[in-house]
Design a protein around this motif. Structure first.
Motif, PDB file in Angstrom:
ATOM      1  N   THR A   1      36.086  41.954  40.357  1.00 24.85           N
ATOM      2  CA  THR A   1      36.396  40.543  40.546  1.00 24.85           C
ATOM      3  C   THR A   1      37.311  40.026  39.442  1.00 24.85           C
ATOM      4  N   ALA A   2      37.922  38.891  39.704  1.00 28.16           N
ATOM      5  CA  ALA A   2      38.735  38.203  38.704  1.00 28.16           C
ATOM      6  C   ALA A   2      37.835  37.262  37.931  1.00 28.16           C
ATOM      7  N   GLY A   3      37.170  37.796  36.917  1.00 31.30           N
ATOM      8  CA  GLY A   3      36.278  36.993  36.095  1.00 31.30           C
ATOM      9  C   GLY A   3      35.076  36.451  36.825  1.00 31.30           C
ATOM     10  N   GLY A   4      34.699  37.090  37.951  1.00 27.20           N
ATOM     11  CA  GLY A   4      33.565  36.623  38.733  1.00 27.20           C
ATOM     12  C   GLY A   4      33.893  35.520  39.716  1.00 27.20           C
ATOM     13  N   PHE A   5      35.151  35.057  39.734  1.00 23.32           N
ATOM     14  CA  PHE A   5      35.520  33.947  40.619  1.00 23.32           C
ATOM     15  C   PHE A   5      35.785  34.419  42.045  1.00 23.32           C
ATOM     16  N   PHE A   6      36.463  35.542  42.196  1.00 25.07           N
ATOM     17  CA  PHE A   6      36.712  36.053  43.542  1.00 25.07           C
ATOM     18  C   PHE A   6      36.949  37.558  43.443  1.00 25.07           C
ATOM     19  N   PRO A   7      36.538  38.306  44.477  1.00 24.88           N
ATOM     20  CA  PRO A   7      36.742  39.762  44.458  1.00 24.88           C
ATOM     21  C   PRO A   7      38.202  40.095  44.724  1.00 24.88           C
ATOM     22  N   LEU A   8      38.664  41.173  44.124  1.00 23.01           N
ATOM     23  CA  LEU A   8      40.029  41.634  44.367  1.00 23.01           C
ATOM     24  C   LEU A   8      40.038  42.399  45.686  1.00 23.01           C
ATOM     25  N   SER A   9      40.613  41.796  46.706  1.00 22.18           N
ATOM     26  CA  SER A   9      40.677  42.399  48.034  1.00 22.18           C
ATOM     27  C   SER A   9      41.987  41.968  48.688  1.00 22.18           C
ATOM     28  N   ARG A  10      42.264  42.526  49.857  1.00 19.84           N
ATOM     29  CA  ARG A  10      43.504  42.161  50.546  1.00 19.84           C
ATOM     30  C   ARG A  10      43.496  40.682  50.944  1.00 19.84           C
ATOM     31  N   GLU A  11      42.334  40.178  51.305  1.00 17.52           N
ATOM     32  CA  GLU A  11      42.234  38.753  51.645  1.00 17.52           C
ATOM     33  C   GLU A  11      42.532  37.884  50.421  1.00 17.52           C
ATOM     34  N   SER A  12      42.087  38.320  49.249  1.00 15.52           N
ATOM     35  CA  SER A  12      42.348  37.570  48.025  1.00 15.52           C
ATOM     36  C   SER A  12      43.837  37.521  47.727  1.00 15.52           C
ATOM     37  N   PHE A  13      44.526  38.642  47.963  1.00 13.12           N
ATOM     38  CA  PHE A  13      45.962  38.680  47.722  1.00 13.12           C
ATOM     39  C   PHE A  13      46.680  37.658  48.601  1.00 13.12           C
ATOM     40  N   VAL A  14      46.311  37.607  49.871  1.00  8.63           N
ATOM     41  CA  VAL A  14      46.929  36.644  50.787  1.00  8.63           C
ATOM     42  C   VAL A  14      46.638  35.218  50.325  1.00  8.63           C
TER      43      VAL A  14
ATOM     44  N   ARG B   1      33.143  44.496  33.802  1.00 14.99           N
ATOM     45  CA  ARG B   1      33.102  43.753  32.537  1.00 14.99           C
ATOM     46  C   ARG B   1      34.392  43.919  31.754  1.00 14.99           C
ATOM     47  N   SER B   2      35.014  45.084  31.864  1.00 20.80           N
ATOM     48  CA  SER B   2      36.229  45.372  31.103  1.00 20.80           C
ATOM     49  C   SER B   2      37.458  44.695  31.702  1.00 20.80           C
ATOM     50  N   LEU B   3      37.488  44.536  33.025  1.00 12.38           N
ATOM     51  CA  LEU B   3      38.687  44.034  33.697  1.00 12.38           C
ATOM     52  C   LEU B   3      38.596  42.578  34.134  1.00 12.38           C
ATOM     53  N   GLY B   4      37.381  42.029  34.218  1.00 13.26           N
ATOM     54  CA  GLY B   4      37.200  40.713  34.815  1.00 13.26           C
ATOM     55  C   GLY B   4      38.070  39.619  34.204  1.00 13.26           C
ATOM     56  N   ALA B   5      37.984  39.433  32.887  1.00 12.16           N
ATOM     57  CA  ALA B   5      38.743  38.367  32.230  1.00 12.16           C
ATOM     58  C   ALA B   5      40.240  38.602  32.351  1.00 12.16           C
ATOM     59  N   MET B   6      40.659  39.854  32.181  1.00 12.01           N
ATOM     60  CA  MET B   6      42.082  40.171  32.275  1.00 12.01           C
ATOM     61  C   MET B   6      42.612  39.894  33.674  1.00 12.01           C
ATOM     62  N   LEU B   7      41.853  40.273  34.706  1.00  7.89           N
ATOM     63  CA  LEU B   7      42.311  40.074  36.078  1.00  7.89           C
ATOM     64  C   LEU B   7      42.387  38.595  36.440  1.00  7.89           C
ATOM     65  N   LEU B   8      41.484  37.786  35.893  1.00  9.72           N
ATOM     66  CA  LEU B   8      41.554  36.349  36.145  1.00  9.72           C
ATOM     67  C   LEU B   8      42.826  35.775  35.530  1.00  9.72           C
ATOM     68  N   ALA B   9      43.082  36.129  34.264  1.00 13.54           N
ATOM     69  CA  ALA B   9      44.291  35.631  33.597  1.00 13.54           C
ATOM     70  C   ALA B   9      45.547  36.125  34.307  1.00 13.54           C
ATOM     71  N   GLN B  10      45.538  37.389  34.719  1.00  7.98           N
ATOM     72  CA  GLN B  10      46.719  37.941  35.370  1.00  7.98           C
ATOM     73  C   GLN B  10      46.929  37.324  36.756  1.00  7.98           C
ATOM     74  N   SER B  11      45.864  37.043  37.470  1.00  5.77           N
ATOM     75  CA  SER B  11      45.997  36.420  38.794  1.00  5.77           C
ATOM     76  C   SER B  11      46.603  35.023  38.681  1.00  5.77           C
TER      77      SER B  11
END
Length: 405
Positions: free
Chosen positions: A371-384, A270-280
């Motif tokens: 996850t990035a705001g619930g849209f996708f999990p932060l994983s190595r596949e997501s980075f690619v 909950r604390s990181l989701g929105a931030m990680l979506l914006a940062q991604s």
């Protein structure tokens, strides 16, 4: 029995010391990004004023970039993409500073989770593993921060503007004069170090929290495996009543440990989701623009190195989350396997115990993840995937420029 109150209390104190995050919390506090948990009980007024001053400094830099975008437009696509990428980096940092204020209580709680939330579950046998893993995380984060400082240094000594400055800025004075140039260069240096280095320190803090949860899952898996092994190797003359009581106590403790991990993982999500979506999204855009700059505008080794440093700094900010997020998912899946193996070793146990372990196994089959705001999990596949999308937009931009020429 391992788990007596004095032993557990002493082990928790040592574990808290081993996993201490003060080496990240202090610079975040000094640079007005996140208050230190030890000062959470005091009035935040002075700290908020300090934060406002630093945010205003970055905001003025962002406004200068926006003015350049307005004046220059898209006539010079190289200037446009370079300025847009810098403005994008500035605005996402302002968003992250605001996000840190909003989620401050959650970050303070998570920073102290090893000593507070997990204290009752830790034993002296857990300390060696925690010490080794925490040392690895610290070494990794310090290397990551050092890379950020090096990237900033490289960027600051490589001019891109007509005045010889590292950024293209709209200024209210003449930067070609020695005094104006010196003041502007210091202004660029302070803003760059605050935005980039503090971003990487805050990233290091966040991934350290993810790593702490992963370590707790690893400890829980080992406890479940150990429990099943001890049951299978139990002597025939062992008291059934005492053995079942001890087994029930330890199994319930494992379940409570798992529930605490889930609760803290949900809080972190909950604390990181929105931030990680914006940062991604921001990093994807910046990576696209920097690839465009490298392919079309870089003249000479120095300028190419400048753009490459920027590109790698952006990608590194996303990569660290994906790396540690993937480890969290993998360790959660290993917990489900450990619980499954334990069930087969507890065939002679009461049905209630087996049912409890089955429930733990069932919940563990849904791995914990960030996850990035619930849209996708932060994983190595997501980075690619993010890099592939950035490259696709870069190809579109390059084709657009080739058509113009």
């Amino acid at each position: 029995m391992a788990g007596t109150a004095p032993s557990s209390s002493g082990a928790a104190a040592v574990a808290e010391s081993v996993s201490d995050l003060n080496y990240l919390l202090r610079p975040l506090h000094w640079m007005a990004v996140l208050r230190h948990p030890s000062g959470a009980g005091r009035s935040p007024l002075c700290f908020r004023l300090y934060t406002f001053a630093m945010a205003s400094f970055t905001l003025s830099f962002f406004c200068s970039e926006v003015i350049v975008l307005y004046r220059e437009g898209t006539e010079d696509l190289d200037v446009f993409t370079l300025t847009l990428s810098v403005a994008d980096t500035d605005i996402i940092w302002l968003f992250r500073m605001a996000h840190a204020i909003v989620c401050e209580r959650a970050f303070h709680k998570l920073a102290l989770q090893v000593g507070h939330d997990f204290a009752e579950f830790l034993t002296w046998d857990d300390i060696p593993m925690l010490r080794v893993q925490c040392r690895k995380v610290r070494r990794f984060t310090l290397t990551y921060i050092s890379f950020g400082i090096g990237a900033c240094s490289c960027y600051l000594v490589s001019p891109v503007s007509a005045e010889g400055l590292p950024f293209i800025l709209a200024l209210p004075f003449d930067a070609t004069q020695p005094l104006g140039f010196g003041v502007t260069w210091v202004y660029c240096m302070i803003t760059t170090l605050h935005v980039v280095v503090m971003t990487m320190i805050l990233d290091s803090f966040n991934v350290s929290l993810i790593a702490q949860l992963r370590m707790q899952i690893t400890l829980l898996s080992s406890k479940i495996v150990s429990l099943a092994k001890e049951v299978s190797e139990r002597p025939e003359n062992c008291s059934e009543t005492y053995a079942q009581y001890e087994l029930r106590y330890r199994l319930l403790k494992c379940i409570r440990h798992h529930q605490t991990i889930i609760k803290n993982a949900d809080l972190l999500e909950r604390s990181l989701g929105a931030m990680l979506l914006a940062q991604s999204l921001s990093i994807g855009a910046s990576a696209c623009f920097q690839m465009f700059q490298i392919a079309t505008s870089a003249n000479g080794l120095q300028q190419t190195g400048k753009f490459i440093c920027y590109l790698f700094a952006m990608l590194a900010e996303l990569f660290v989350y994906c790396w540690f997020g993937d480890d969290l998912i993998t360790e959660s899946e290993n917990l489900a396997l450990a619980a499954y193996d334990a069930v087969t070793s507890l065939q002679e146990c009461p049905l209630s115990l087996k049912r409890s372990l089955l429930l733990l196994m069932h919940r563990a089959q849904r791995p914990l993840r960030v996850t990035a705001g619930g849209f996708f999990p932060l994983s190595r596949e997501s980075f690619v995937s993010v890099v592939n999308v950035s490259y696709s937009f870069f190809a579109i931009l390059r084709n657009f420029k080739n058509e113009e020429e």
